[in-house]
Write a protein that holds these residues in place. Structure first.
Motif, short mmCIF file in Angstrom:
data_model
loop_
_atom_site.label_atom_id
_atom_site.label_comp_id
_atom_site.label_asym_id
_atom_site.label_seq_id
_atom_site.Cartn_x
_atom_site.Cartn_y
_atom_site.Cartn_z
N GLY A 1 -6.62 -11.78 10.56
CA GLY A 1 -5.97 -10.57 10.07
C GLY A 1 -5.08 -9.90 11.10
N ALA A 2 -4.01 -9.25 10.63
CA ALA A 2 -3.03 -8.63 11.53
C ALA A 2 -3.45 -7.24 11.96
N GLY A 3 -4.68 -6.85 11.72
CA GLY A 3 -5.22 -5.61 12.24
C GLY A 3 -4.48 -4.38 11.76
N LEU A 4 -4.12 -3.49 12.73
CA LEU A 4 -3.49 -2.23 12.38
C LEU A 4 -2.07 -2.40 11.86
N ALA A 5 -1.50 -3.60 11.95
CA ALA A 5 -0.20 -3.84 11.32
C ALA A 5 -0.28 -3.63 9.80
N TRP A 6 -1.50 -3.64 9.25
CA TRP A 6 -1.68 -3.40 7.81
C TRP A 6 -1.34 -1.96 7.42
N LEU A 7 -1.14 -1.10 8.42
CA LEU A 7 -0.68 0.25 8.08
C LEU A 7 0.66 0.20 7.35
N PHE A 8 1.50 -0.79 7.68
CA PHE A 8 2.82 -0.89 7.03
C PHE A 8 2.70 -1.04 5.51
N PRO A 9 2.00 -2.08 4.99
CA PRO A 9 1.91 -2.17 3.53
C PRO A 9 1.15 -1.01 2.91
N ALA A 10 0.21 -0.41 3.64
CA ALA A 10 -0.51 0.74 3.09
C ALA A 10 0.43 1.92 2.85
N LEU A 11 1.42 2.09 3.71
CA LEU A 11 2.36 3.20 3.56
C LEU A 11 3.42 2.93 2.50
N TRP A 12 3.80 1.66 2.31
CA TRP A 12 4.87 1.34 1.37
C TRP A 12 4.38 1.00 -0.03
N ALA A 13 3.10 0.67 -0.19
CA ALA A 13 2.60 0.28 -1.52
C ALA A 13 2.81 1.37 -2.58
N PRO A 14 2.57 2.67 -2.28
CA PRO A 14 2.83 3.68 -3.32
C PRO A 14 4.28 3.71 -3.79
N TYR A 15 5.22 3.43 -2.88
CA TYR A 15 6.62 3.41 -3.29
C TYR A 15 6.90 2.24 -4.21
N GLY A 16 6.32 1.07 -3.92
CA GLY A 16 6.49 -0.08 -4.81
C GLY A 16 5.95 0.22 -6.20
N ALA A 17 4.78 0.86 -6.26
CA ALA A 17 4.22 1.24 -7.56
C ALA A 17 5.10 2.29 -8.24
N GLY A 18 5.66 3.20 -7.44
CA GLY A 18 6.52 4.24 -8.02
C GLY A 18 7.79 3.68 -8.62
N LEU A 19 8.38 2.68 -7.98
CA LEU A 19 9.59 2.06 -8.54
C LEU A 19 9.29 1.39 -9.88
N ALA A 20 8.12 0.75 -9.97
CA ALA A 20 7.75 0.12 -11.23
C ALA A 20 7.57 1.17 -12.32
N ALA A 21 6.91 2.28 -11.98
CA ALA A 21 6.72 3.34 -12.97
C ALA A 21 8.04 3.98 -13.36
N GLU A 22 8.96 4.13 -12.40
CA GLU A 22 10.28 4.68 -12.71
C GLU A 22 11.00 3.80 -13.74
N PHE A 23 10.91 2.49 -13.55
CA PHE A 23 11.56 1.58 -14.48
C PHE A 23 11.00 1.76 -15.89
#
Length: 314
Positions: free
Chosen positions: A237-259
């Motif tokens: 596992g990439a350890g604390l590098a997982w903070l990146f997808p944790a911060l961007w995942a809500p935006y990915g879900a938001g774009l889908a909901a916007e569509f």
């Protein structure tokens, strides 16, 4: 950042109003409402959208401060990497950390121009607007692929010909995947660099949306599930590098909901659009924070590992 234009904070598109110029003509205003509030006639009552006036006040200082924080944090990370390269071992190896730092540096470098555009309008032309969105998404997509590759293999354990070829392929792929983001962006009303200047159902935008959802939401979820199912992947596992997808995942879900909302696949109401604009803006702001928080998390992780080795605790 965002899709706000001076006269159209919120956009509702219909089958007969998929062109930006037509949308601009569909706006209506109430004489009793301040000029900052855009009213969109979704039915009997006008819809008040307060997100864009808020965005135009808050975004410039937020983007400027985040850019400075990102530059300082990335600089500190690179200094630590150069001074004590032997301290960076797998899973947060030098090759992986250096590339993540490159991604955050590129991202932070774009924020001042976006801050100025949000404060005073975008006057650099459509070409530079699209280039900004291309580099923005190139940085984000490359970091998403880096974290995923670092979680699934030990390719970054050493900087050797195999890992160098992987780095070239990964960054080239991220650039190619970011191309639709540049093509669907543009300048609206002559003063705003927006992420979507085409219809919500335009094929290029649908492709861009699918790429964002896959890289920001589905890919991290798949890697996480694989790590839970396969013990060997947990060790990689990439350890604390997982903070990146944790911060961007809500935006990915938001774009889908916007569509779904803009395409009419969910029941649109004034309340849903008003609340959703704010939620999408906040989720994007959360993702932007990665350029400052990500390097700090990697530095903290290294300090904790050194503390564990020296004193038995972090």
């Amino acid at each position: 950042m965002g899709n706000c234009v001076p006269v159209s904070p919120g956009i509702l598109e219909t089958a007969s109003s998929l062109d930006l110029e037509e949308i601009m003509g569909d706006l209506s205003y109430d004489d009793n409402t301040s000029s900052d509030d855009t009213l969109l006639d979704y039915g009997a009552a006008p819809c008040h959208n307060h997100f864009c006036p808020l965005f135009q006040r808050v975004a410039p200082p937020f983007l400027a401060a985040t850019s400075v924080a990102g530059a300082l944090a990335t600089g500190a990370l690179l200094v630590a990497l150069a001074k004590r390269p032997q301290a960076w071992r797998w899973p947060q190896s030098r090759a992986l950390v250096a590339q993540l730092a490159l991604g955050t540096a590129l991202f932070a470098a774009l924020l001042p121009a976006l801050a100025a555009g949000a404060a005073r309008g975008w006057h650099l032309g459509t070409g530079l607007c699209r280039l900004t969105h291309l580099l923005w998404h190139w940085s984000v997509f490359a970091q998403a692929l880096l974290v995923a590759s670092g979680s699934c293999s030990s390719a970054w354990a050493r900087w050797e010909p195999r890992s160098r070829r992987l780095a070239v392929a990964l960054w080239a792929s991220a650039l190619l995947l970011a191309a639709p983001a540049a093509l669907v962006s543009g300048v609206a009303a002559g003063t705003a660099c927006v992420r979507r200047a085409v219809g919500i159902l335009a094929p290029l935008y649908v492709l861009h949306l699918a790429l964002c959802v896959c890289l920001l939401l589905l890919l991290p979820a798949a890697v996480l599930l694989a790590a839970l199912a396969v013990p060997r992947l947990r060790a990689n596992g990439a350890g604390l590098a997982w903070l990146f997808p944790a911060l961007w995942a809500p935006y990915g879900a938001g774009l889908a909901a916007e569509f779904l909302l803009q395409a009419g696949l969910l029941q649109p109401t004034c309340g849903s659009f008003e609340r959703f604009d704010t939620a999408l803006g906040l989720s994007e702001a959360l993702g932007v924070l990665h350029c400052g928080l990500g390097p700090l998390a990697l530095l903290l992780g290294r300090s904790c590992r050194r503390g564990v080795g020296a004193a038995g605790g972090c």
